[in-house]
Scaffold this active site. Structure first.
Site, PDB file in Angstrom:
ATOM      1  N   ASP A  61       0.857  -1.186   0.000  1.00 10.00           N
ATOM      2  CA  ASP A  61       0.000   0.000   0.000  1.00 10.00           C
ATOM      3  C   ASP A  61       0.893   1.236   0.000  1.00 10.00           C
ATOM      4  OD1 ASP A  61      -2.152   1.678   0.129  1.00 10.00           O
ATOM      5  OD2 ASP A  61      -2.570   1.352   2.258  1.00 10.00           O
ATOM      6  N   ASP A  89      -3.526   2.220  -5.685  1.00  7.39           N
ATOM      7  CA  ASP A  89      -2.307   2.248  -4.867  1.00  7.39           C
ATOM      8  C   ASP A  89      -2.227   1.094  -3.885  1.00  7.39           C
ATOM      9  OD1 ASP A  89      -4.439   3.216  -3.284  1.00  7.39           O
ATOM     10  OD2 ASP A  89      -3.037   4.215  -1.936  1.00  7.39           O
ATOM     11  N   GLU A  90      -3.016   0.060  -4.095  1.00  7.67           N
ATOM     12  CA  GLU A  90      -3.074  -1.037  -3.130  1.00  7.67           C
ATOM     13  C   GLU A  90      -3.318  -2.344  -3.860  1.00  7.67           C
ATOM     14  OE1 GLU A  90      -5.696  -2.300   0.838  1.00  7.67           O
ATOM     15  OE2 GLU A  90      -6.220  -0.522  -0.341  1.00  7.67           O
TER      16      GLU A  90
END
Length: 995
Positions: A279, A421-422
């Site tokens: 993350d 983003d993860e």
């Protein structure tokens, strides 16, 4: 609603123009400390699409050298920088100057403004009047520096880059075409509207902006200019990106793994499975600080608001009542959603003239001051007056996200995309097959991501997805953490809050707190039976295991879209039904376009309607926001999946008409398409039609044998027909089973007497010529299930023919008795066409046997269906059978088991202001029967739908609330008695008075 002089925005020339001016002021203020020259003084640019240099670099150049960077195209924009334009823009080109980004680079190199004409991409010139060229394009071939030449890439990098080149433009289209108007959840009702539209502007040269949804151009303008919806669609876009990478890669290897040999593990890996959760840290802030290094270490927030004094003195509509709206929102958060944090957020930040813009992301320095994501800017400034705000950088987010995914894809494609983003990554093969030290690889990967993007990330590694996510929380910020067998998992999970677990929201958390369960340790000390009693069987078991660190969920590599939607809850201000219908037509076109682009079709169409709450102010604190609303959902299930805009529009308009809501009370509309199917699948009936067509062509080609026609003329059009159904028997009138039994008994008696007289037995049969004959060629071409159904149908006709042969002519057919109960049918088979399909499954055989038994039971006619005078007309020898049937108990009709149970409940609730006790008892008996028959899923569906339509009643409906709670309590008591646990009903009565 039209904008008048006292709305607080007229002096700006409109809300959207105010936003544009705000962005220009922000740019000018940020440029002053870094200005080195006035080379581009008086010149403004707008970047359209991907360019080289990028939009961020061009923005920095204009900032340093005195120019102006427009986030949106405006009438006074000097140049539009682009690399390529779609054909529709070229054909509709106005007088705007579209030039290459090379012009900016050359101006910097020469330190003067060069002529833009050689850099024009397209012009409005005609062949009869060509453009005059006053200068020649500069040849820059000799000036290329060696540093611009990229080193050769290995095969894996080339494959990833080629897929990225093919997909990035498509993903840009996905992010634009799969636009989901940012769906405002009930928790965000208080603030989401302004954050959705703050980035909205227009490209009109005049002040003829689409101000409300009543304007025909409003929807297209909103989606054209608002980019905040990208946040909601980036996750879906990268899920498709991972699927394409996996499909293109196939069974090829990963050459990049050769660089991991130095990370060989010196000791044995302690886990059987390794799952990494990676993350990015404060993603929006990290990307924004790449071009603002001077702000590192300061409290930063990403938002549309300027911050400072502008966030504490926001114009408010004179007729808005913030105090009343504040209290309404707080009550709803507390009583409906059981979320005290949201209520406190509203009470502390929803006052005076403070900005209601939400903070999308904040730095760790800001979090130390008590600021959190989702907080109002005005509230945050009270906690931290020195808070610095920066705008969104959507192009930067996409660039960094692609780099993150491409970097991981060089080592493995066992990726489950969560958002931009993860992600989750399966590392088991790297750990065991390559004998790689997992944490050394994670460190290597994090360092590579940081060197490419300049943004830090954190990673957690464990044996399953749940623990990996928990490990990431330990690793933040900018770290990594391994949660393996050396850790005491039970002790580690014990202090964790339950709302950190998957599937636990505010409503579930409230139920757990009422049961005295506040953290994972409390659940560890309780029994599974208690968890099932509180939450239901499935959710109770999952939470019971999760609190012990057990999670068996696999990684979902290829995720298929299950819903497509388009929603708008800003600017919905209609004055009549015509405006509402026009907007719904546009919204239907938008959602259909998204459906077609993902190559899916939908069977279920849901219309979400946001209606101003009766006690809410007419004008909202946020300009054109939705305010406090009641949400109504109307749905329709169509027969076949469709992607036809006309079908979807028709259904949506019908649902809106059924809702019967005054247009001026509407504050939001959304269309959600579910039950998606593959658009390439062809319905079975189409194949059958095609097969019949082919058979017809084959028959035309076959020669007709001599004598086959007989006495008929050659021109008879019936000769060459492939199927002959002229003798198909007419549909029989529905006959009562009792009359059939009576007639059969009389016939048997007559036949017996006749046989005894003649001494011979000859079966009396009906001529079978009336039974339709089957063409063997056609039968062979039919699909197996259809062929079996046709054969079964023919056998049924044969049985009927044999039965009719035994009918005695001396006894007329008795009339059918009248049915006193319209819900009981006697001649409808519960077997479906698919039940004729042969199956080796034991479960399938058991189901068929069960249905067969039900079919036999349904043939009995109960006592309440038999009329006394009809019994008197029957022969004496039949009466004992009738008396035997009368002794059977009467079975209650299954009102709620059919497909129309929703219509039945809807009619009942809409027609009655107060439910009658007899009706409530009837529903309770129906539900109790379903529980005894182990139809618990259907019980949940019935109760969920009934609760929804009760909540939709806008009048005083506390009597209905009492009735619902009475039945719900009875169900739970019965479940505890029979099953030992209670059911979890996700819908509940939303009434402050009853609470």
């Amino acid at each position: 609603m039209t904008r008048d002089e006292d709305n607080g925005f007229s002096e700006w020339g409109g809300y959207f123009e105010a936003k544009k001016s705000k962005l220009e002021e922000q740019f000018a203020a940020a440029s002053d400390p870094f200005r080195k020259s006035d080379l581009f003084q008086g010149i403004s640019i707008f970047v359209n699409g991907r360019t080289d240099p990028s939009a961020d670099e061009l923005k920095r150049i204009m900032m340093v050298h005195g120019g102006t960077f427009h986030h949106y195209e405006r009438s006074h924009t000097t140049y539009i920088i682009a690399s390529v334009l779609p054909d529709v823009k070229v054909r509709n080109m106005n007088l705007s100057k579209f030039i290459s980004a090379k012009w900016v680079v050359d101006c910097l190199e020469k330190k003067k403004i060069v002529d833009y004409k050689p850099y024009l991409l397209y012009t409005n010139q005609k062949t009869s009047q060509p453009m005059l060229i006053f200068g020649k394009p500069k040849d820059n071939g000799a000036n290329e520096s060696k540093s611009d030449v990229e080193p050769p890439k290995d095969k894996a990098e080339v494959e990833v880059d080629s897929t990225k080149d093919e997909t990035q433009m498509e993903l840009g289209g996905i992010l634009k075409n799969l636009q989901q108007a940012v769906a405002t959840s009930p928790e965000k009702e208080a603030s989401a509207s302004e954050s959705k539209i703050t980035n909205l502007s227009t490209t009109s040269n005049n002040s003829t902006t689409a101000r409300t949804a009543a304007d025909p151009n409003f929807l297209s303008e909103f989606y054209k200019n608002s980019r905040l919806h990208h946040i909601a669609t980036l996750g879906a876009g990268f899920k498709q990106y991972v699927c394409r990478l996996r499909q293109k890669h196939g069974t090829q290897g990963f050459p990049k793994r050769e660089t991991l040999k130095s990370l060989a593990n010196s000791h044995h890996n302690c886990l059987e499975r390794y799952v990494m959760h990676i993350d990015m840290d404060c993603f929006f802030v990290s990307v924004g600080l790449r071009t603002r290094p001077e702000l590192r270490g300061l409290p930063i927030a990403v938002t549309h608001s300027k911050g400072g004094n502008a966030a504490t003195d926001v114009p408010v509509h004179p007729q808005a009542d913030r105090k009343a709206e504040l209290e309404l929102f707080a009550q709803r958060f507390e009583h409906h959603f059981h979320d005290g944090d949201k209520a406190e957020k509203v009470r502390s930040g929803f006052d005076k003239k403070m900005s209601l813009s939400e903070i999308a992301s904040c730095s760790y320095e800001a979090r130390e001051k008590g600021i959190r994501n989702g907080m109002f800017v005005g509230q945050a400034l009270k906690l931290c007056p020195e808070l610095k705000t920066i705008p969104y950088d959507f192009e930067g987010y996409k660039e960094v996200a692609f780099t993150l995914y491409d970097t991981v894809a060089q080592y493995t494609l066992n990726i489950e995309a969560v958002s931009c983003d993860e992600m989750f990554v399966e590392l088991t093969d790297l750990a065991h097959e390559l004998n790689v030290d997992v944490m050394a690889f994670v460190s290597h990967l994090r360092q590579e991501v940081y060197s490419k993007t300049g943004c830090p990330c954190s990673a957690g590694v464990a044996g399953n997805k749940l623990l990996a996510r928990m490990a990431t929380k330990e690793a933040k910020p900018n770290g990594q953490f391994l949660l393996d067998s050396s850790n005491d998992i039970l002790a580690y999970m014990a202090p964790m809050s339950l709302d950190l677990l998957p599937g636990v929201g505010s409503s579930i958390s409230h139920k757990l707190k009422q049961a005295g369960l506040n953290n994972c340790g409390d659940v560890q000390n309780t029994t599974l039976e208690k968890m099932e009693k509180v939450l239901g069987k499935k959710l109770g078991q999952n939470l019971f295991q999760n609190c012990r660190g057990i999670d068996d969920r696999p990684l979902a590599y290829e995720q298929i879209r299950k819903t497509v939607s388009a929603e708008m809850n800003f600017g919905i201000r209609f004055t009549n039904s015509v405006e509402c219908e026009q907007f719904l037509c546009q919204l239907s076109e938008e959602v259909t376009k998204r459906l077609v682009e993902i190559r899916r079709k939908a069977r279920s169409i849901n219309l979400k309607i946001m209606v101003r709450a009766a006690e809410a102010p007419v004008e909202t604190s946020k300009y054109m926001g939705h305010g406090v609303c009641d949400i109504i959902n109307k749905s329709s299930l169509i027969k076949y999946a469709t992607d036809d805009v006309n079908v979807i529009t028709t259904v949506v308009l019908d649902l809106m008409k059924d809702a019967d809501i005054p247009p001026d009370e509407l504050r939001g509309l959304g269309i959600h398409l579910t039950r998606l199917e593959d658009a390439n699948e062809v319905r079975k009936e189409n194949n059958i039609k095609e097969m019949f067509g082919k058979m017809s062509e084959m028959r035309k080609d076959k020669p007709i044998p001599q004598g086959a026609v007989g006495d008929k003329s050659i021109g008879d059009d019936k000769v060459n027909k492939p199927l002959v159904f002229e003798n198909k028997p007419k549909p029989r009138e529905p006959r009562n089973v009792l009359s059939m039994l009576t007639a059969a008994a009389v016939s048997r008696k007559s036949v017996t007497e006749d046989r005894s007289q003649r001494g011979t037995s000859k079966p009396i049969t009906r001529p079978l010529s009336l039974v339709p004959k089957l063409d063997e060629d056609v039968l062979a071409q039919l699909p197996e299930d259809i062929r079996l159904e046709v054969i079964a149908n023919r056998e049924e006709h044969l049985c009927i023919a044999e039965y009719d042969g035994y009918r005695s002519p001396q006894y007329p057919t008795l009339r059918s008795p009248p049915l006193l109960n319209p819900y009981v049918t006697t001649n409808v088979s519960p077997l479906k066409a698919t039940d004729l399909k042969p199956s080796t499954s034991r479960a399938a055989v058991a189901r068929l046997q069960k249905r067969k038994e039900r079919k036999e039971q349904e043939h009995y006619i109960r006592s309440d269906q038999i009329v006394a005078d009809y019994i008197d007309d029957l022969p004496d020898f039949v009466n004992p059978h009738i008396l035997k049937l009368i002794s059977h108990p009467v079975e209650m009709p299954e009102l709620l088991m059919g497909d129309n149970y929703k219509d039945l409940l809807n009619d009942w609730v809409s027609r009655e202001e107060v439910p009658k006790p007899n009706d409530v008892d009837l529903i309770l008996k129906q539900v109790s029967r379903m529980i005894k028959n182990d139809q618990l899923d259907h019980v949940c569906d019935v109760m969920k739908y009934w609760c929804r339509i009760i909540n939709m009643k806008r009048s005083s409906s506390c009597c209905w609330h009492v009735a619902y709670k009475h039945i719900e309590e009875s169900i739970q008591n019965q479940m505890l008695t029979i099953e030992g646990y209670s059911l979890l009903f996700i819908e509940y009565i939303r009434c402050i008075k009853c609470s």
